[in-house]
Structures are given as C-alpha cells and as structure tokens.
Design an enzyme around this catalytic site. Structure first.
Site, PDB file in Angstrom:
ATOM      1  CD1 TRP A 151     -13.087  10.943 -14.448  1.00  0.00           C
ATOM      2  CD2 TRP A 151     -11.853  11.863 -13.158  1.00  0.00           C
ATOM      3  NE1 TRP A 151     -12.153  11.382 -15.097  1.00  0.00           N
ATOM      4  CE2 TRP A 151     -11.191  12.011 -14.309  1.00  0.00           C
ATOM      5  CE3 TRP A 151     -10.831  12.536 -12.124  1.00  0.00           C
ATOM      6  CZ2 TRP A 151      -9.739  12.516 -14.494  1.00  0.00           C
ATOM      7  CZ3 TRP A 151      -9.561  12.975 -12.548  1.00  0.00           C
ATOM      8  CH2 TRP A 151      -9.124  13.190 -13.737  1.00  0.00           C
ATOM      9  CD1 TRP A 188     -17.681  13.630 -17.903  1.00  0.00           C
ATOM     10  CD2 TRP A 188     -18.319  12.244 -16.295  1.00  0.00           C
ATOM     11  NE1 TRP A 188     -16.625  12.550 -17.902  1.00  0.00           N
ATOM     12  CE2 TRP A 188     -17.031  11.595 -16.980  1.00  0.00           C
ATOM     13  CE3 TRP A 188     -18.916  11.084 -15.609  1.00  0.00           C
ATOM     14  CZ2 TRP A 188     -16.235  10.515 -16.566  1.00  0.00           C
ATOM     15  CZ3 TRP A 188     -18.267  10.101 -15.177  1.00  0.00           C
ATOM     16  CH2 TRP A 188     -17.134   9.761 -15.406  1.00  0.00           C
ATOM     17  CG  ASN A 197      -8.338   2.753   0.188  1.00  0.00           C
ATOM     18  OD1 ASN A 197      -8.375   3.677  -0.460  1.00  0.00           O
ATOM     19  ND2 ASN A 197      -8.440   1.430   0.010  1.00  0.00           N
ATOM     20  CD1 TRP A 229      -1.399  -0.302  -3.988  1.00  0.00           C
ATOM     21  CD2 TRP A 229      -1.706   1.077  -5.659  1.00  0.00           C
ATOM     22  NE1 TRP A 229      -1.992  -0.935  -4.532  1.00  0.00           N
ATOM     23  CE2 TRP A 229      -2.390   0.028  -5.960  1.00  0.00           C
ATOM     24  CE3 TRP A 229      -1.898   2.071  -6.687  1.00  0.00           C
ATOM     25  CZ2 TRP A 229      -2.884  -0.413  -6.995  1.00  0.00           C
ATOM     26  CZ3 TRP A 229      -2.638   1.807  -7.935  1.00  0.00           C
ATOM     27  CH2 TRP A 229      -3.148   0.491  -8.145  1.00  0.00           C
ATOM     28  CD  GLU A 276      -2.820  -1.000  -0.028  1.00  0.00           C
ATOM     29  OE1 GLU A 276      -3.221   0.154  -0.555  1.00  0.00           O
ATOM     30  OE2 GLU A 276      -3.108  -2.039  -0.661  1.00  0.00           O
ATOM     31  CD1 TRP A 321     -10.420  11.292  -6.362  1.00  0.00           C
ATOM     32  CD2 TRP A 321     -12.682  10.940  -7.089  1.00  0.00           C
ATOM     33  NE1 TRP A 321     -11.429  11.518  -5.276  1.00  0.00           N
ATOM     34  CE2 TRP A 321     -12.622  11.334  -5.783  1.00  0.00           C
ATOM     35  CE3 TRP A 321     -13.599  10.457  -7.889  1.00  0.00           C
ATOM     36  CZ2 TRP A 321     -13.960  11.508  -5.135  1.00  0.00           C
ATOM     37  CZ3 TRP A 321     -15.044  10.620  -7.392  1.00  0.00           C
ATOM     38  CH2 TRP A 321     -15.127  11.117  -5.913  1.00  0.00           C
TER      39      TRP A 321
HETATM   40  P1  FAD Z   1      -2.818   2.614   5.027  1.00  0.00           P
HETATM   41  O1  FAD Z   1      -3.857   1.721   4.882  1.00  0.00           O
HETATM   42  O2  FAD Z   1      -2.195   2.664   6.630  1.00  0.00           O
HETATM   43  O3  FAD Z   1      -1.738   2.686   3.967  1.00  0.00           O
HETATM   44  C1  FAD Z   1      -0.387   3.165   4.333  1.00  0.00           C
HETATM   45  C2  FAD Z   1      -0.033   4.161   3.524  1.00  0.00           C
HETATM   46  O4  FAD Z   1       0.080   3.791   2.085  1.00  0.00           O
HETATM   47  C3  FAD Z   1      -1.134   5.477   3.513  1.00  0.00           C
HETATM   48  O5  FAD Z   1      -0.864   6.337   4.683  1.00  0.00           O
HETATM   49  C4  FAD Z   1      -0.644   6.265   1.994  1.00  0.00           C
HETATM   50  O6  FAD Z   1       0.146   6.843   1.954  1.00  0.00           O
HETATM   51  C5  FAD Z   1      -0.454   4.656   1.262  1.00  0.00           C
HETATM   52  N1  FAD Z   1      -1.507   4.449   0.734  1.00  0.00           N
HETATM   53  C6  FAD Z   1      -2.475   3.315   0.820  1.00  0.00           C
HETATM   54  N2  FAD Z   1      -3.398   3.193  -0.078  1.00  0.00           N
HETATM   55  C7  FAD Z   1      -3.006   4.077  -1.076  1.00  0.00           C
HETATM   56  C8  FAD Z   1      -3.812   4.209  -2.494  1.00  0.00           C
HETATM   57  N3  FAD Z   1      -4.758   3.518  -2.845  1.00  0.00           N
HETATM   58  N4  FAD Z   1      -2.882   5.090  -3.000  1.00  0.00           N
HETATM   59  C9  FAD Z   1      -1.905   5.837  -2.940  1.00  0.00           C
HETATM   60  N5  FAD Z   1      -1.459   5.599  -1.451  1.00  0.00           N
HETATM   61  C10 FAD Z   1      -1.952   4.806  -0.644  1.00  0.00           C
HETATM   62  N6  FAD Z   1      -4.418   8.878  -0.352  1.00  0.00           N
HETATM   63  C11 FAD Z   1      -3.822  10.008  -0.068  1.00  0.00           C
HETATM   64  O7  FAD Z   1      -2.851   9.880   0.564  1.00  0.00           O
HETATM   65  N7  FAD Z   1      -4.405  11.249  -0.629  1.00  0.00           N
HETATM   66  C12 FAD Z   1      -5.346  11.506  -1.511  1.00  0.00           C
HETATM   67  O8  FAD Z   1      -5.541  12.464  -1.810  1.00  0.00           O
HETATM   68  C13 FAD Z   1      -6.087  10.163  -1.661  1.00  0.00           C
HETATM   69  N8  FAD Z   1      -7.239  10.219  -2.467  1.00  0.00           N
HETATM   70  C14 FAD Z   1      -7.783   9.088  -2.493  1.00  0.00           C
HETATM   71  C15 FAD Z   1      -9.279   9.370  -3.356  1.00  0.00           C
HETATM   72  C16 FAD Z   1      -9.753   8.066  -3.824  1.00  0.00           C
HETATM   73  C17 FAD Z   1     -11.005   8.058  -4.602  1.00  0.00           C
HETATM   74  C18 FAD Z   1      -9.274   6.945  -3.006  1.00  0.00           C
HETATM   75  C19 FAD Z   1     -10.310   5.640  -3.542  1.00  0.00           C
HETATM   76  C20 FAD Z   1      -8.233   6.419  -2.458  1.00  0.00           C
HETATM   77  C21 FAD Z   1      -7.306   8.059  -2.169  1.00  0.00           C
HETATM   78  N9  FAD Z   1      -6.299   7.937  -1.502  1.00  0.00           N
HETATM   79  C22 FAD Z   1      -5.465   8.934  -1.152  1.00  0.00           C
HETATM   80  C23 FAD Z   1      -5.890   6.580  -1.010  1.00  0.00           C
HETATM   81  C24 FAD Z   1      -6.226   5.934   0.442  1.00  0.00           C
HETATM   82  O9  FAD Z   1      -7.446   6.141   0.429  1.00  0.00           O
HETATM   83  C25 FAD Z   1      -5.464   6.685   1.610  1.00  0.00           C
HETATM   84  O10 FAD Z   1      -4.204   6.896   1.133  1.00  0.00           O
HETATM   85  C26 FAD Z   1      -5.653   5.819   2.948  1.00  0.00           C
HETATM   86  O11 FAD Z   1      -6.876   5.517   3.227  1.00  0.00           O
HETATM   87  C27 FAD Z   1      -4.919   6.598   4.062  1.00  0.00           C
HETATM   88  O12 FAD Z   1      -5.094   5.954   5.237  1.00  0.00           O
HETATM   89  P2  FAD Z   1      -4.042   5.178   5.934  1.00  0.00           P
HETATM   90  O13 FAD Z   1      -2.877   6.255   6.097  1.00  0.00           O
HETATM   91  O14 FAD Z   1      -4.503   4.754   7.330  1.00  0.00           O
HETATM   92  O15 FAD Z   1      -3.419   4.275   5.046  1.00  0.00           O
END
Ligand code: FAD
Length: 478
Positions: A362, A309, A344, A281, A278, A385
């Site tokens: 979107w 849209w 997420n 990602w 993650e 997105w």
């Molecule tokens: P954890 O599950 O603990 O993950 C650890 C770290 O991994 C996160 O802090 C983050 O830096 C990274 N990560 C995890 N999942 C993703 C992912 N899908 N994409 C990119 N990095 C990821 N994340 C953002 O940081 N900024 C945003 O603006 C953002 N916008 C999003 C918009 C949409 C529509 C969706 C579906 C996801 C988005 N995310 C975004 C990804 C993700 O939802 C968040 O990073 C995550 O929920 C953060 O919670 P956490 O730190 O507890 O994640």
C-alpha cells in the site's frame, strides 16, 4: 514608524492560504499592529511534496499575494530553514512577535516546536492558533485517556463535545512596515516544472485560491448537497463538494465549511449529517496521524509487517497508467492523471486492486497518490490507504476484496464514468462495459475493440488474484 506605532508581528503562513477565518492573522493585526505575512519554502521536506499539489500551490500563492497586497501588507516569499528566515526578518524589521496556525504532521510539529523554543529564547513572543482541523488532537481523548482508534466513537464524542467556532471575517485592511523586506519571485521557485505536462487539464477544472474555494462551497450548497447522501458513491455524478484540495492547503477553513453546510436551510438531515461525518473523517485521519506519526511508513497493525508484498514494477506501471484491463480501475487512474483528483469510491476500488489483486505494498500506492493528487494530504492519504489495506485503525478487513467488475456495475451502472476517462470503450454497451474481456466477439466488434490492441486484456484474473491474496493473508492473520 511613529513612536506610538506597535512593533510589527510576523505571520508565518503554511497550510492556511486564506485571509478569512484565519486566527493567527487576526491576532497578528490586532490593534492595527503592522503585519509581515511570510510564506517560507522550507528546505527540510515540509510542505506539499507532490507535483500536482505544487501546481496548485503556485497558483494559490499568487492569489494569496494579491489578497494581501490589496489589504496593504504584501506577502513575502522566502526560502530556507524557517528559524533562520524568521530571525533574519526579525532583525530587519524589528518584529517582536511571530504567529502561526498550527499544523499536525510530524515533521511540521518538529519544526514548529524547535522554532518556538528558539524564538522564545530570543525574547520573541510566539503564539499558535487552531484552524486547520476542527479538533485539537492532543486534548481530545477517550474517557480512559487514550487516543481514538475507531471512527464511530470519535464522531460521537466530536458532536457531543466539540464546539466548532463561528468563522471569523477577513480583515478589510492591514498595515505593514514602512519598508517591507524583499520577497523572492514566485516564478523562480519553479513549482511546476511542466515535464511531463500532466497538469495541462487542471486549469479547466480547478481554481486554486480562497475565491475558488468559496465558489466551490457555494456551488455545492446551491446545486449538489441535496443529493449528497444518495449520490456521493456514484462517480459519474457531480454529487460531492470537490473541496478536498482547497481544504488541504487551508484556502478555506473546515469551520467555514462546517457552518455553511450545517446552517443550510432546506438541506435534509440525512444529507447534512452524512456530509459533516465525512468532513470529520478528515479530522479523524489527523487524529490518527498525530498519535501515530509514522502512519505513512508503518503498518498501524504490525501483523501486516510479515505480509509478503510483491515487487512487480510492470503491474504497478499498468495500474498507475490506467492500463490494467479493468475499466473502472483504469478510469480512476486516468482521472487522477488528467485531473489530479479521483472520486472517493473509485479511490477505494483502485487501492483495493493494487493491494489485493496485485499484492503491491500500500505504501507504493500512497506515494503515487501523494505525487498525483491535488488534495494529497499527509493524514488522509495514508490513513485511507491503510484503511483499504486492512492494516489501519478501524480498517476495512483485508478479506473484503473489491471485485472491480461488480463495483463498476453497482456504482457506474450505465458506464458513463468509464466512458469519460477510457474513451476507447466509448461504444461498449452498459451491459459489458465493466467486463469487456467477457463480452461476446460481436459486441466487441461493434464497439470497435480488439482486446490486447485497442484496450488491454486484464493483467490478472480477479478470481485467482483474490484467492492468492486471501491465502497470503492467512499467513499473517495469526
Ligand atoms: P466530499 O465527499 O465532498 O467530502 C467533504 C470533505 O470531507 C472532503 O473534501 C474531505 O476533506 C473530507 N473527506 C471525505 N471523505 C474523506 C475520507 N475518507 N478521509 C478523509 N477525509 C475525507 N482525501 C484527501 O483530502 N487527501 C488525500 O490524500 C486522500 N487520499 C485518499 C486515498 C485513498 C486510498 C482513499 C480511499 C481516500 C482518500 N481521501 C483523501 C479521501 C477522499 O477520497 C477525499 O477526501 C474525497 O474524495 C474528496 O472529494 P470531495 O472533496 O468531493 O469530498
């Protein structure tokens, strides 16, 4: 300044609001060189754009100021065009070098490239360093020399070839110039205008700044990480790191997070790998943005340019205020409004609902998130997105339309997440909480709900909306 004292170096701080594992800072203070740390409120659109992140930035800068002050080099706050600010500081202090940590968003790259060229022309030493992400997007290419477009091969190549450096310690002491230039006052920046005061609850949840980031990481490792793989999809649980906002502004380096989790004894291989994937990602999103700088503005897959849209402000408002009549969607949107964050899994559900059930572009959702998320990130937000829309690289196919009721029942089976953020449904039994519109009258009566009065009726019928979206998609499928 004694004759033998080296000339000062300016440290231009951007998305690296930390002292530890900060390569530019370490290079700037090498051999006890005087350092002038400066944060510039750039006047050209760089920097956090949204209200929620501005709230965060204000607090984070205050903490960072204390940390620099304590070490002997006060943090300067300046506003304006970066090059003009840097040149003026150079003239005032006799600095001969400017150091920064690299950023990867298009506007930032443009600003930095221009500044570097001009400063080198002024005979100033300029050096930039890695640290905001784990890989260098300009150098990390496929075997055929292209950029990565699919996550799995990106991850594979990442683990095979990228060496994540051990995090560097924070310098204990810094020196600066005898007469530091004047700093602007943080309070005058009005970063958090307070109207509407939707960030009033943020302070209960968040501790912006480097210490807050380290506490979150420690808590995650001690109490949460061993349920990560199984729990991370359940929004009612505390099963994720909550580090994204800290990472977005560089209060902790991704290398620090990587090594802390990778090196945690007793953490199962499954939890470790899932978390690191993650984290990577985040790098993949930056990779996509670096190689497709208009990721937030244009469909990555241009077939979607022909998608019709809907312009529907009423539905957009209901979505953004958490009043769609679909409890899991409303809970997510209200969590976002109240806490500046959303789980997420729920981000995917609400994004799918906006794009597919409401057929709203979107980009409108991406902008809303950018303004309301404390972790708003110019790479992760548009990349995700576009992933949900189906228009992105390695995206979820458009025909995969999340059913908000089934998603709720699967990932929030007891309805605890919904009850937390949609209190009017607090008394609904788990069996009906995700579809109150299908609940028998006596169940609604008992829960004190009159649909359309206490809680909205659904603004669309999901089954019909799904059909409508799929037939619109047929038209652009080619
Ligand atoms: P954890 O599950 O603990 O993950 C650890 C770290 O991994 C996160 O802090 C983050 O830096 C990274 N990560 C995890 N999942 C993703 C992912 N899908 N994409 C990119 N990095 C990821 N994340 C953002 O940081 N900024 C945003 O603006 C953002 N916008 C999003 C918009 C949409 C529509 C969706 C579906 C996801 C988005 N995310 C975004 C990804 C993700 O939802 C968040 O990073 C995550 O929920 C953060 O919670 P956490 O730190 O507890 O994640």
């Amino acid at each position: 300044m004694p004759e033998t004292m080296p000339k000062p170096a300016i440290l231009w701080i951007r998305k690296d609001l930390r002292i530890a594992d900060n390569r530019a800072l370490l290079a700037a203070c090498e051999d006890n060189r005087p350092v002038i740390p400066v944060y510039i409120r750039e006047d050209d659109g760089n920097g956090p754009l949204g209200g929620a992140q501005a709230w965060w930035l204000e607090r984070s800068l205050a903490r960072l100021g204390e940390a620099y002050e304590k070490r002997g080099a006060p943090l300067l706050l300046k506003s304006g065009a970066p090059l003009a600010v840097l040149r003026s500081l150079i003239a005032e202090t006799g600095a001969t070098a400017v150091y920064w940590n690299r950023r990867y968003e298009p506007l930032g790259i443009k600003t930095d490239t221009a500044a570097k060229k001009a400063l080198l022309g002024d005979d100033i030493e300029v050096a930039s360093f890695a640290g905001q992400i784990l890989h260098e997007p300009s150098k990390f290419m496929t075997k055929t020399g292209g950029s990565y477009k699919v996550y799995t091969p990106f991850w594979k190549a990442f683990v095979e070839t990228v060496h994540v450096p051990d995090p560097a310690d924070a310098p204990k002491k810094l020196t600066t110039v005898a007469k530091p230039p004047a700093s602007e006052n943080l309070a005058d920046w009005n970063l958090y205008p307070g109207k509407p005061d939707w960030a009033s609850a943020f302070g209960e949840i968040w501790t912006p700044g480097e210490d807050g980031a380290r506490e979150r990481l420690a808590h995650f490792i001690d109490a949460v990480a061993d349920d990560y793989a199984a729990g991370r999809d359940q929004p009612a649980k505390e099963a994720t790191s909550m580090l994204s906002a800290h990472l977005a502004l560089g209060e902790i380096s991704p290398a620090t997070v990587w090594h802390a989790v990778d090196g945690t004894k007793g953490l199962s291989g499954e939890n470790r790998k899932k978390f690191l994937q993650e984290l990577v990602w985040r790098d993949f999103c930056h990779h996509l943005l670096f190689h497709s700088p208009d990721l937030a503005d244009k469909n990555w897959n241009d077939r979607f340019d022909a998608f019709e849209w809907k312009s529907d402000e009423k539905s957009f408002r209901a979505w953004s205020r958490g009043q769609t009549g679909y409890p899991i969607v409303d809970a997510g949107m209200r969590q976002l409004w109240r806490e500046g964050i959303m789980h997420n899994r729920v981000r995917m559900i609400v994004a799918s609902f906006l794009i597919k059930d409401l057929m709203i572009d979107w980009r409108q959702g991406e902008k809303w998130f950018r303004d309301t998320l404390v972790d708003a990130d110019p790479a992760s937000n548009p990349a995700n997105w576009q992933w949900v829309a189906g228009s992105g690289a390695d995206a979820s196919p458009f025909f995969r339309v999340f059913n908000p009721v089934l998603q709720g029942e699967k990932f929030d089976p007891q309805g605890d997440y919904v009850r937390r953020y949609v209190p009017e449904l607090a008394k609904m039994p788990a069996k009906h909480i995700h579809a109150p519109f299908d609940a028998p009258d006596d169940v609604l009566d008992k829960a004190g709900i009159m649909l359309g009065k206490d809680y909205p009726k659904p603004i669309v019928d999901h089954k019909q909306a799904r059909k409508r979206a799929l037939s619109a998609f047929e038209a652009v499928k080619g």
